[in-house]
Design an enzyme around this catalytic site. Structure first.
Site, PDB file in Angstrom:
ATOM      1  N   TYR A  46       0.838  -1.205   0.000  1.00 13.64           N
ATOM      2  CA  TYR A  46       0.000   0.000   0.000  1.00 13.64           C
ATOM      3  C   TYR A  46       0.874   1.257   0.000  1.00 13.64           C
ATOM      4  CZ  TYR A  46      -3.196   3.568   1.814  1.00 13.64           C
ATOM      5  OH  TYR A  46      -3.917   4.725   1.995  1.00 13.64           O
ATOM      6  N   ARG A  88      -0.714   6.633  19.402  1.00 13.13           N
ATOM      7  CA  ARG A  88      -0.076   7.083  18.162  1.00 13.13           C
ATOM      8  C   ARG A  88      -0.793   8.282  17.565  1.00 13.13           C
ATOM      9  NH1 ARG A  88      -1.184   5.518  12.716  1.00 13.13           N
ATOM     10  NH2 ARG A  88       0.580   5.956  11.310  1.00 13.13           N
TER      11      ARG A  88
END
Length: 277
Positions: free
Chosen positions: A134, A171
């Site tokens: 990806y 994150r």
């Protein structure tokens, strides 16, 4: 001005349709689904497959700019990504060039540089280090855009989006891009008079942002939102960090850890809060 939006049925596309329709004379929205709900004033929907040049080329006729957000948005086996994410990008650039499109604004991704460490503090000129097939497709399209600028004078802005989703993990305190800031970023990529070939990070004004957008400051993108107000709650619920885990220390997060061809999104609790019409 006539704009084309690919990936109009996607979550990010759902938030872009209304502001894009408001800033142009005609918005052509496209995706592979049957319909995308109620259309905004000036918006037309055309169903088309990015991987089929015969379908996508007519959609771009007469367009001034393309906002290219269409793709499979996850890691998959290369063969599954080849059509929409690789060939689809080529089709957009080649069809756009033949149609006289001035500029393409592309939804790139942090996964083009996902194997860099969070502590590297990279800028927009960091070398490609894709974390997945990806991410490799994002690298391919960034290089495609650079080549079409160098060889054919066709402008493009490549938005390396970090995490445009609700903040529900540690994150995301650094990687969050709010929908309002996404809209501002895309708007600046459209209305800046000259961009040549440009890379910019799609990230809000987070205290913990792990990337540096200084060399793209000429776009005038000044994010307003900051995920820090959620820090106490998110960190209280977060497990301890394993500093040997690529998913913890690399910019790509879980995508840096999964095997090639295996879903990265399966390890993220992304809430589908797309805008309904």
């Amino acid at each position: 001005m006539k704009l084309v939006l690919t990936g109009a049925a996607g979550r990010l596309g759902s938030y872009l349709r209304e502001p894009l329709a408001a800033m142009c004379d005609a918005l052509i929205s496209t995706d592979i689904v049957k319909d995308i709900g109620t259309l905004y004033p000036g918006e037309t929907y055309i169903r088309a497959d990015l991987a089929d040049m015969a379908q996508i080329a007519p959609v771009l006729e007469g367009a001034d700019m393309v906002i290219h957000f269409g793709a499979i948005v996850d890691e998959k086996p290369f063969e599954e990504l080849l059509g929409p994410n690789f060939v689809g990008s080529y089709n957009i650039w080649e069809a756009g060039y033949k149609a006289g499109v001035k500029r393409i604004v592309y939804a790139s991704s942090i996964h083009a540089v996902g194997m860099h460490l969070k502590t590297d503090g990279i800028g927009v000129d960091a070398e490609h280090r894709p974390d997945t097939f990806y991410g490799l497709a994002k690298c391919f399209t960034e290089d495609l855009g650079r080549m079409y600028w160098d060889k054919r004078g066709m402008e493009s802005v490549h938005l390396r989006i970090l995490s445009c989703a609700q903040v529900n993990n540690a994150r995301a305190l650094g990687t969050w891009l709010s929908y309002d800031d996404l809209i501002q970023l895309v708007t600046r990529a459209i209305d800046t008079p000259s961009v040549g070939f440009t890379i910019a990070y799609g990230v809000s004004n987070n205290d913990r942002a792990p990337v540096n957008n200084a060399k793209a400051s000429f776009l005038g993108y000044r994010p307003k939102d900051n995920a820090e107000y959620l820090a106490a709650q998110v960190l209280a619920e977060a497990p301890p960090v394993d500093v040997t885990d690529p998913g913890e220390i690399c910019l790509g997060g879980p995508f840096a850890k999964v095997d090639l061809g295996q879903s990265g999104m399966a390890h993220l609790n992304v809430i589908d809060d797309r805008k309904e019409t």
